[in-house]
Design a protein around this motif. Structure first.
Motif, PDB file in Angstrom:
ATOM      1  N   MET A   1       0.829  -1.207   0.000  1.00 16.32           N
ATOM      2  CA  MET A   1       0.000   0.000   0.000  1.00 16.32           C
ATOM      3  C   MET A   1       0.860   1.252   0.000  1.00 16.32           C
ATOM      4  SD  MET A   1      -3.660   0.333   1.190  1.00 16.32           S
ATOM      5  CE  MET A   1      -3.461   0.963   2.857  1.00 16.32           C
ATOM      6  N   LYS A   2       0.454   2.159  -0.857  1.00 14.04           N
ATOM      7  CA  LYS A   2       1.203   3.398  -0.940  1.00 14.04           C
ATOM      8  C   LYS A   2       0.547   4.437  -0.040  1.00 14.04           C
ATOM      9  CE  LYS A   2       3.474   6.075  -4.530  1.00 14.04           C
ATOM     10  NZ  LYS A   2       3.011   7.437  -4.200  1.00 14.04           N
ATOM     11  N   THR A   3       1.384   5.155   0.672  1.00 13.53           N
ATOM     12  CA  THR A   3       0.854   6.177   1.550  1.00 13.53           C
ATOM     13  C   THR A   3       0.448   7.404   0.742  1.00 13.53           C
ATOM     14  OG1 THR A   3       2.367   5.440   3.253  1.00 13.53           O
ATOM     15  CG2 THR A   3       1.319   7.554   3.605  1.00 13.53           C
ATOM     16  N   VAL A   4      -0.761   7.840   0.964  1.00 14.03           N
ATOM     17  CA  VAL A   4      -1.248   9.036   0.284  1.00 14.03           C
ATOM     18  C   VAL A   4      -0.789  10.266   1.047  1.00 14.03           C
ATOM     19  CG1 VAL A   4      -3.298  10.253  -0.557  1.00 14.03           C
ATOM     20  CG2 VAL A   4      -3.267   7.764  -0.478  1.00 14.03           C
ATOM     21  N   LEU A   5      -0.146  11.177   0.339  1.00 12.60           N
ATOM     22  CA  LEU A   5       0.385  12.355   1.024  1.00 12.60           C
ATOM     23  C   LEU A   5      -0.406  13.625   0.744  1.00 12.60           C
ATOM     24  CD1 LEU A   5       4.237  11.849   0.678  1.00 12.60           C
ATOM     25  CD2 LEU A   5       2.796  11.442   2.653  1.00 12.60           C
ATOM     26  N   LYS A   6      -1.415  13.487  -0.085  1.00 14.65           N
ATOM     27  CA  LYS A   6      -2.224  14.678  -0.358  1.00 14.65           C
ATOM     28  C   LYS A   6      -3.638  14.460   0.138  1.00 14.65           C
ATOM     29  CE  LYS A   6       0.360  17.078  -3.745  1.00 14.65           C
ATOM     30  NZ  LYS A   6       0.516  17.470  -5.141  1.00 14.65           N
ATOM     31  N   SER A   7      -4.143  15.471   0.772  1.00 12.31           N
ATOM     32  CA  SER A   7      -5.470  15.390   1.341  1.00 12.31           C
ATOM     33  C   SER A   7      -6.206  16.687   1.053  1.00 12.31           C
ATOM     34  CB  SER A   7      -5.358  15.179   2.851  1.00 12.31           C
ATOM     35  OG  SER A   7      -6.634  15.170   3.441  1.00 12.31           O
ATOM     36  N   ILE A   8      -7.493  16.575   0.803  1.00 15.14           N
ATOM     37  CA  ILE A   8      -8.280  17.792   0.606  1.00 15.14           C
ATOM     38  C   ILE A   8      -9.007  18.096   1.903  1.00 15.14           C
ATOM     39  CG2 ILE A   8     -10.173  18.858  -0.675  1.00 15.14           C
ATOM     40  CD1 ILE A   8      -9.398  16.882  -2.996  1.00 15.14           C
ATOM     41  N   ILE A   9      -8.645  19.204   2.481  1.00 11.54           N
ATOM     42  CA  ILE A   9      -9.258  19.611   3.742  1.00 11.54           C
ATOM     43  C   ILE A   9     -10.514  20.427   3.464  1.00 11.54           C
ATOM     44  CG2 ILE A   9      -8.959  21.188   5.695  1.00 11.54           C
ATOM     45  CD1 ILE A   9      -6.376  20.094   6.271  1.00 11.54           C
ATOM     46  N   THR A  10     -11.591  20.065   4.147  1.00  5.81           N
ATOM     47  CA  THR A  10     -12.834  20.817   4.025  1.00  5.81           C
ATOM     48  C   THR A  10     -13.091  21.573   5.317  1.00  5.81           C
ATOM     49  OG1 THR A  10     -13.739  19.093   2.580  1.00  5.81           O
ATOM     50  CG2 THR A  10     -15.295  20.678   3.512  1.00  5.81           C
ATOM     51  N   CYS A  11     -13.223  22.870   5.192  1.00  3.33           N
ATOM     52  CA  CYS A  11     -13.502  23.697   6.369  1.00  3.33           C
ATOM     53  C   CYS A  11     -14.927  23.446   6.839  1.00  3.33           C
ATOM     54  CB  CYS A  11     -13.313  25.166   6.012  1.00  3.33           C
ATOM     55  SG  CYS A  11     -13.838  26.292   7.305  1.00  3.33           S
ATOM     56  N   PRO A  12     -15.105  23.088   8.132  1.00  2.00           N
ATOM     57  CA  PRO A  12     -16.454  22.816   8.646  1.00  2.00           C
ATOM     58  C   PRO A  12     -17.262  24.095   8.830  1.00  2.00           C
ATOM     59  CG  PRO A  12     -14.848  22.656  10.406  1.00  2.00           C
ATOM     60  CD  PRO A  12     -14.066  22.928   9.142  1.00  2.00           C
ATOM     61  N   ASN A  13     -16.590  25.219   8.791  1.00  2.00           N
ATOM     62  CA  ASN A  13     -17.268  26.490   9.015  1.00  2.00           C
ATOM     63  C   ASN A  13     -17.866  27.061   7.729  1.00  2.00           C
ATOM     64  OD1 ASN A  13     -18.000  28.713  10.741  1.00  2.00           O
ATOM     65  ND2 ASN A  13     -16.389  29.897   9.730  1.00  2.00           N
ATOM     66  N   CYS A  14     -17.060  27.073   6.642  1.00  2.00           N
ATOM     67  CA  CYS A  14     -17.545  27.705   5.413  1.00  2.00           C
ATOM     68  C   CYS A  14     -17.594  26.753   4.224  1.00  2.00           C
ATOM     69  CB  CYS A  14     -16.680  28.924   5.074  1.00  2.00           C
ATOM     70  SG  CYS A  14     -15.018  28.494   4.546  1.00  2.00           S
ATOM     71  N   CYS A  48      -5.022  14.671  14.258  1.00  2.00           N
ATOM     72  CA  CYS A  48      -4.653  15.893  13.542  1.00  2.00           C
ATOM     73  C   CYS A  48      -5.801  16.360  12.656  1.00  2.00           C
ATOM     74  CB  CYS A  48      -3.395  15.664  12.705  1.00  2.00           C
ATOM     75  SG  CYS A  48      -3.646  14.554  11.323  1.00  2.00           S
ATOM     76  N   VAL A  49      -5.647  17.533  12.089  1.00  2.00           N
ATOM     77  CA  VAL A  49      -6.727  18.108  11.286  1.00  2.00           C
ATOM     78  C   VAL A  49      -7.000  17.306  10.018  1.00  2.00           C
ATOM     79  CG1 VAL A  49      -6.543  20.482  12.133  1.00  2.00           C
ATOM     80  CG2 VAL A  49      -5.096  19.746  10.236  1.00  2.00           C
ATOM     81  N   PHE A  50      -5.979  16.589   9.528  1.00  2.15           N
ATOM     82  CA  PHE A  50      -6.200  15.785   8.329  1.00  2.15           C
ATOM     83  C   PHE A  50      -7.153  14.629   8.617  1.00  2.15           C
ATOM     84  CE2 PHE A  50      -2.002  17.701   7.362  1.00  2.15           C
ATOM     85  CZ  PHE A  50      -2.372  18.390   6.213  1.00  2.15           C
ATOM     86  N   CYS A  51      -7.015  14.028   9.796  1.00  5.65           N
ATOM     87  CA  CYS A  51      -7.907  12.926  10.163  1.00  5.65           C
ATOM     88  C   CYS A  51      -9.337  13.427  10.361  1.00  5.65           C
ATOM     89  CB  CYS A  51      -7.424  12.246  11.438  1.00  5.65           C
ATOM     90  SG  CYS A  51      -5.875  11.360  11.232  1.00  5.65           S
ATOM     91  N   SER A  52      -9.458  14.657  10.839  1.00  6.59           N
ATOM     92  CA  SER A  52     -10.781  15.193  11.132  1.00  6.59           C
ATOM     93  C   SER A  52     -11.466  15.788   9.905  1.00  6.59           C
ATOM     94  CB  SER A  52     -10.686  16.286  12.209  1.00  6.59           C
ATOM     95  OG  SER A  52     -10.383  15.735  13.455  1.00  6.59           O
ATOM     96  N   TYR A  53     -10.712  16.504   9.100  1.00  5.84           N
ATOM     97  CA  TYR A  53     -11.349  17.272   8.020  1.00  5.84           C
ATOM     98  C   TYR A  53     -10.846  16.925   6.626  1.00  5.84           C
ATOM     99  CZ  TYR A  53     -12.449  19.928  12.177  1.00  5.84           C
ATOM    100  OH  TYR A  53     -12.868  20.269  13.426  1.00  5.84           O
ATOM    101  N   GLY A  54      -9.818  16.073   6.546  1.00  7.69           N
ATOM    102  CA  GLY A  54      -9.268  15.738   5.248  1.00  7.69           C
ATOM    103  C   GLY A  54      -9.968  14.558   4.595  1.00  7.69           C
TER     104      GLY A  54
END
Ligand SMILES: [Zn+2]
Length: 68
Positions: A1-14, A48-54
């Motif tokens: 498995m290849k580790t993914v290093l890019k994540s799209i973060i979605t702001c929960p506010n806007c 981290c924020v990636f786990c929560s919003y990515g």
């Protein structure tokens, strides 16, 4: 498995989305939304924020190393 290093973060506010590269050595606890300038913090139980919003979990979690 290849580790993914890019994540799209979605702001929960806007709802703003931005692709961010994830560091493999350290987690991001804080992330400032580029749109509304809200400082995002990880949700309870997430390391981290990636786990929560990515779109993908952070590299240590993907590699089953647990929280960093
Ligand atoms: Zn925002």
């Amino acid at each position: 498995m290849k580790t993914v290093l890019k994540s799209i973060i979605t702001c929960p506010n806007c709802g703003f989305q931005k692709e961010e590269e994830m560091p493999t050595t350290a987690c991001h606890f804080f992330y400032e939304c580029n749109s509304c300038k809200t400082i995002l913090k990880p949700k309870e139980g997430d390391c981290c924020v990636f786990c929560s919003y990515g779109t993908v979990d952070c590299p240590p979690i993907q590699e089953n190393k647990g929280c960093c």
